[in-house]
Write a protein that holds these residues in place. Structure first.
Motif, mmCIF file in Angstrom:
data_model
loop_
_atom_site.group_PDB
_atom_site.id
_atom_site.type_symbol
_atom_site.label_atom_id
_atom_site.label_comp_id
_atom_site.label_asym_id
_atom_site.label_seq_id
_atom_site.Cartn_x
_atom_site.Cartn_y
_atom_site.Cartn_z
ATOM 1 N N ASN A 1 0.829 -1.205 0.000
ATOM 2 C CA ASN A 1 0.000 0.000 0.000
ATOM 3 C C ASN A 1 0.862 1.253 0.000
ATOM 4 N N ARG A 2 1.953 1.232 0.727
ATOM 5 C CA ARG A 2 2.840 2.400 0.755
ATOM 6 C C ARG A 2 3.468 2.642 -0.610
ATOM 7 N N TRP A 3 3.891 1.565 -1.280
ATOM 8 C CA TRP A 3 4.452 1.716 -2.621
ATOM 9 C C TRP A 3 3.402 2.279 -3.570
ATOM 10 N N MET A 4 2.188 1.737 -3.505
ATOM 11 C CA MET A 4 1.121 2.205 -4.385
ATOM 12 C C MET A 4 0.863 3.695 -4.152
ATOM 13 N N MET A 5 0.791 4.080 -2.898
ATOM 14 C CA MET A 5 0.530 5.484 -2.578
ATOM 15 C C MET A 5 1.688 6.374 -3.026
ATOM 16 N N LEU A 6 2.929 5.907 -2.876
ATOM 17 C CA LEU A 6 4.092 6.680 -3.311
ATOM 18 C C LEU A 6 4.040 6.920 -4.821
ATOM 19 N N TRP A 7 3.833 5.857 -5.597
ATOM 20 C CA TRP A 7 3.811 6.003 -7.060
ATOM 21 C C TRP A 7 2.622 6.844 -7.504
ATOM 22 N N GLY A 8 1.479 6.693 -6.842
ATOM 23 C CA GLY A 8 0.320 7.517 -7.167
ATOM 24 C C GLY A 8 0.593 8.984 -6.879
ATOM 25 N N ALA A 9 1.215 9.256 -5.734
ATOM 26 C CA ALA A 9 1.563 10.637 -5.383
ATOM 27 C C ALA A 9 2.568 11.220 -6.362
ATOM 28 N N VAL B 1 -3.249 5.992 -5.346
ATOM 29 C CA VAL B 1 -3.414 6.620 -4.034
ATOM 30 C C VAL B 1 -4.573 5.967 -3.274
ATOM 31 N N LYS B 2 -5.606 5.578 -4.019
ATOM 32 C CA LYS B 2 -6.741 4.888 -3.397
ATOM 33 C C LYS B 2 -6.454 3.399 -3.166
ATOM 34 N N ARG B 3 -5.259 2.966 -3.564
ATOM 35 C CA ARG B 3 -4.795 1.589 -3.409
ATOM 36 C C ARG B 3 -5.650 0.578 -4.181
ATOM 37 N N SER B 4 -6.111 1.012 -5.350
ATOM 38 C CA SER B 4 -6.890 0.128 -6.207
ATOM 39 C C SER B 4 -5.944 -0.735 -7.036
ATOM 40 N N ARG B 5 -6.242 -2.018 -7.112
ATOM 41 C CA ARG B 5 -5.422 -2.931 -7.909
ATOM 42 C C ARG B 5 -5.447 -2.557 -9.391
ATOM 43 N N LEU B 6 -6.525 -1.937 -9.843
ATOM 44 C CA LEU B 6 -6.636 -1.509 -11.228
ATOM 45 C C LEU B 6 -5.520 -0.534 -11.600
ATOM 46 N N GLY B 7 -5.057 0.253 -10.634
ATOM 47 C CA GLY B 7 -3.967 1.195 -10.877
ATOM 48 C C GLY B 7 -2.712 0.505 -11.370
ATOM 49 N N ARG B 8 -2.458 -0.714 -10.872
ATOM 50 C CA ARG B 8 -1.273 -1.461 -11.317
ATOM 51 C C ARG B 8 -1.358 -1.799 -12.802
ATOM 52 N N TYR B 9 -2.555 -2.099 -13.293
ATOM 53 C CA TYR B 9 -2.724 -2.422 -14.712
ATOM 54 C C TYR B 9 -2.554 -1.172 -15.583
ATOM 55 N N VAL B 10 -3.003 -0.033 -15.085
ATOM 56 C CA VAL B 10 -2.809 1.221 -15.815
ATOM 57 C C VAL B 10 -1.312 1.511 -15.921
ATOM 58 N N LEU C 1 7.930 -1.234 -11.357
ATOM 59 C CA LEU C 1 7.346 -2.536 -11.688
ATOM 60 C C LEU C 1 7.569 -3.540 -10.568
ATOM 61 N N TRP C 2 8.788 -3.591 -10.046
ATOM 62 C CA TRP C 2 9.098 -4.530 -8.973
ATOM 63 C C TRP C 2 8.246 -4.241 -7.738
ATOM 64 N N SER C 3 8.129 -2.966 -7.383
ATOM 65 C CA SER C 3 7.407 -2.622 -6.159
ATOM 66 C C SER C 3 5.907 -2.856 -6.289
ATOM 67 N N LEU C 4 5.369 -2.769 -7.497
ATOM 68 C CA LEU C 4 3.937 -2.977 -7.682
ATOM 69 C C LEU C 4 3.576 -4.403 -8.079
ATOM 70 N N TRP C 5 4.528 -5.127 -8.688
ATOM 71 C CA TRP C 5 4.223 -6.469 -9.178
ATOM 72 C C TRP C 5 5.167 -7.548 -8.663
ATOM 73 N N GLY C 6 6.469 -7.352 -8.845
ATOM 74 C CA GLY C 6 7.440 -8.408 -8.591
ATOM 75 C C GLY C 6 7.517 -8.879 -7.167
ATOM 76 N N LYS C 7 7.489 -7.976 -6.217
ATOM 77 C CA LYS C 7 7.658 -8.387 -4.829
ATOM 78 C C LYS C 7 6.386 -8.955 -4.232
ATOM 79 N N ARG C 8 5.316 -8.984 -4.986
ATOM 80 C CA ARG C 8 4.054 -9.536 -4.496
ATOM 81 C C ARG C 8 4.078 -11.066 -4.514
ATOM 82 N N ARG C 9 5.025 -11.635 -5.219
ATOM 83 C CA ARG C 9 5.109 -13.105 -5.292
ATOM 84 C C ARG C 9 5.574 -13.667 -3.957
#
Length: 155
Positions: free
Chosen positions: A11-19, A81-90, A134-142
């Motif tokens: 969530n912190r990574w998502m919010m950082l990239w969104g910001a 910023v809203k931590r929506s998973r859809l943001g990762r696809y965008v 990419l790593w922070s939003l996708w890769g480290k989720r594994r």
């Protein structure tokens, strides 16, 4: 790290990239207005004027791609910023256009050329920034157990 702690970090990574996307848009809009233009509209009008003068559609096409990327950055910024998973696809959809138009996710890199940084160094830093994103939003989720499944709740 526990599952809950991993989600907090994600969530912190998502919010950082969104910001960062939203901050880049704010900087772009303020700069455009400061220079006497209307954000996006001025850029497209400039592309049209160049196209009319030189007969090439390329400047207009680049202006339209740039405007589309800027609008998608607004979308990704809000979604992340809203931590929506859809943001990762965008973010994934934006990547080729960010590279083509040299619009880095680490937005201040685009302005470091004025400080005398080497263009080659800036391109390397941009590539590293995109890989980190990419790593922070996708890769480290594994999962580290090798199962290949997301560590999320499956929602």
């Amino acid at each position: 790290m526990s599952k809950g702690m991993g989600r907090v970090a994600d969530n912190r990574w998502m919010m950082l990239w969104g910001a960062m996307d939203l901050a880049a848009l704010l900087l772009y809009a303020v700069s455009s207005v400061y220079q006497g233009g209307i954000p996006v509209a001025h850029d497209i009008a400039s592309g049209m004027a160049i196209q009319q003068r030189h007969g090439s559609m390329l400047p207009l096409l680049v202006s339209i791609l740039d405007a589309t990327l800027l609008l998608s950055m607004l979308l990704s910024g809000i979604l992340l910023v809203k931590r929506s998973r859809l943001g990762r696809y965008v973010v994934i959809a934006q990547l080729p256009f960010r590279i083509l138009l040299v619009m880095p996710s680490v937005f201040f890199l685009a302005h470091m050329g004025w400080a005398g940084f080497s263009p080659a160094l800036l391109m390397v830093l941009m590539a590293l920034g995109e890989l980190l994103k990419l790593w922070s939003l996708w890769g480290k989720r594994r999962r580290s157990d090798g199962s290949g499944r997301d560590g999320g709740s499956g929602q």
